[in-house]
Enzyme design. Sequence first.
Site, PDB file in Angstrom:
ATOM      1  N   ALA A  10       0.721  -1.190  -0.126  1.00 24.23           N
ATOM      2  CA  ALA A  10      -0.216   0.236   0.127  1.00 24.23           C
ATOM      3  C   ALA A  10       0.786   1.735  -0.021  1.00 24.23           C
ATOM      4  CB  ALA A  10      -1.106   0.254   1.470  1.00 24.23           C
ATOM      5  N   GLY A  13       2.498   3.278  -5.467  1.00 21.73           N
ATOM      6  CA  GLY A  13       1.575   2.847  -6.731  1.00 21.73           C
ATOM      7  C   GLY A  13      -0.104   2.376  -6.919  1.00 21.73           C
ATOM      8  N   SER A 137      -1.608  -9.865 -14.226  1.00 20.44           N
ATOM      9  CA  SER A 137      -1.017  -8.962 -14.870  1.00 20.44           C
ATOM     10  C   SER A 137      -0.907  -9.142 -16.380  1.00 20.44           C
ATOM     11  CB  SER A 137       0.267  -8.352 -15.221  1.00 20.44           C
ATOM     12  OG  SER A 137       1.192  -8.079 -15.969  1.00 20.44           O
ATOM     13  N   TYR A 150       9.378 -13.688 -14.510  1.00 22.13           N
ATOM     14  CA  TYR A 150       7.837 -12.542 -14.057  1.00 22.13           C
ATOM     15  C   TYR A 150       6.379 -13.561 -14.695  1.00 22.13           C
ATOM     16  CZ  TYR A 150       4.901  -8.671 -13.376  1.00 22.13           C
ATOM     17  OH  TYR A 150       3.869  -7.575 -12.958  1.00 22.13           O
ATOM     18  N   PRO A 180      -3.812  -5.680 -15.580  1.00 17.71           N
ATOM     19  CA  PRO A 180      -3.009  -4.632 -15.717  1.00 17.71           C
ATOM     20  C   PRO A 180      -1.773  -4.603 -16.903  1.00 17.71           C
ATOM     21  CG  PRO A 180      -2.749  -4.194 -13.409  1.00 17.71           C
ATOM     22  CD  PRO A 180      -2.979  -5.954 -14.008  1.00 17.71           C
ATOM     23  N   PHE A 187       7.427   0.638 -10.853  1.00 21.33           N
ATOM     24  CA  PHE A 187       7.709  -0.789 -11.300  1.00 21.33           C
ATOM     25  C   PHE A 187       8.474  -1.074 -11.998  1.00 21.33           C
ATOM     26  CE2 PHE A 187       7.036  -3.768 -14.970  1.00 21.33           C
ATOM     27  CZ  PHE A 187       6.534  -5.103 -13.773  1.00 21.33           C
TER      28      PHE A 187
HETATM   29  C1  8X3 Z   1       3.302  -5.075 -15.425  1.00 23.70           C
HETATM   30  C2  8X3 Z   1       2.798  -5.016 -17.052  1.00 23.70           C
HETATM   31  O1  8X3 Z   1       3.592  -5.324 -19.750  1.00 23.70           O
HETATM   32  O2  8X3 Z   1       4.652  -4.083 -17.698  1.00 23.70           O
HETATM   33  O3  8X3 Z   1       2.554  -6.595 -14.599  1.00 23.70           O
HETATM   34  O4  8X3 Z   1       4.896  -6.390 -17.539  1.00 23.70           O
HETATM   35  S1  8X3 Z   1       4.266  -5.566 -17.905  1.00 23.70           S
END
Ligand code: 8X3
Length: 250
Positions: A10, A13, A137, A150, A180, A187
């Site tokens: 929290a 972002g 994601s 990832y 998203p 990020f």
């Molecule tokens: C983040 C989106 O497409 O940059 O989760 O991996 S991306």
Amino acid sequence: MSRIALITGASSGIGKATAQAFAKSGIDLILCGRRKDRLRDLSEEFHHIKTTLLDFDVRDRKDTFKAIESLGSDWQNIDILVNNAGNAHGFDPVDAGDPDDWDAMLDSNVKGLLYVSKAVIPGMVRRGRGHIVNLSSIAGKETYANGTVYCASKAAVEALSAGMRLDLTQHGIKVTNIAPGAVETEFSMVRFKGDEARADKVYAGFDPLRAEDIADSILYAINAPPHVTIADITILAAAQAAATTVYRKG
Ligand code: 8X3
């Protein structure tokens, strides 16, 4: 009666924007993160709701259970769990990947999400109601080069959302998976280990999503009427056709 939400990650972002959106809706907040000073600053923005802070790292199983078990009786009836904590570390082909980066991603994005859920779900089951929002994601739906681990961690989140829905619907618990695309937050700075030029390039030449855009969709999901489950939302920037297909200007 006001609702209680527990939000992980929290302090910045999407987690922070979600806390702000929930606060506007009068939802009391358990703000979780590793950076207590940031959580405190955030909680000071909110005057008309109750907040409490838990600083722990979701990667630490013992600390995660200890922190959530330490909640006082006023805070134990969690209505909404937002599993937002998670990140990308490194951007390399799998043969060159750093196992420390793999551990960091799998430990937070997958195992951390499970630890927090395990600490919260039994109460929801007892009460026969609850809503879990998992932050996946577009990377959980499409695998892209240099993002193998990832993407694997987010594909796991997709499976966990589907599995939680199968296991928990019978207990009156809704599960929403949010996927998203390109959101401009810390990020990419984390993924590229503080290399600002590389991080900036990710969002250059198009209008990326903001954390607030994702918070809006989370708010929509948790405010759906009782007979509606918003199961899955994918949100891309308008210039983004797929995970790595972005139409840039200039
Ligand atoms: C983040 C989106 O497409 O940059 O989760 O991996 S991306």
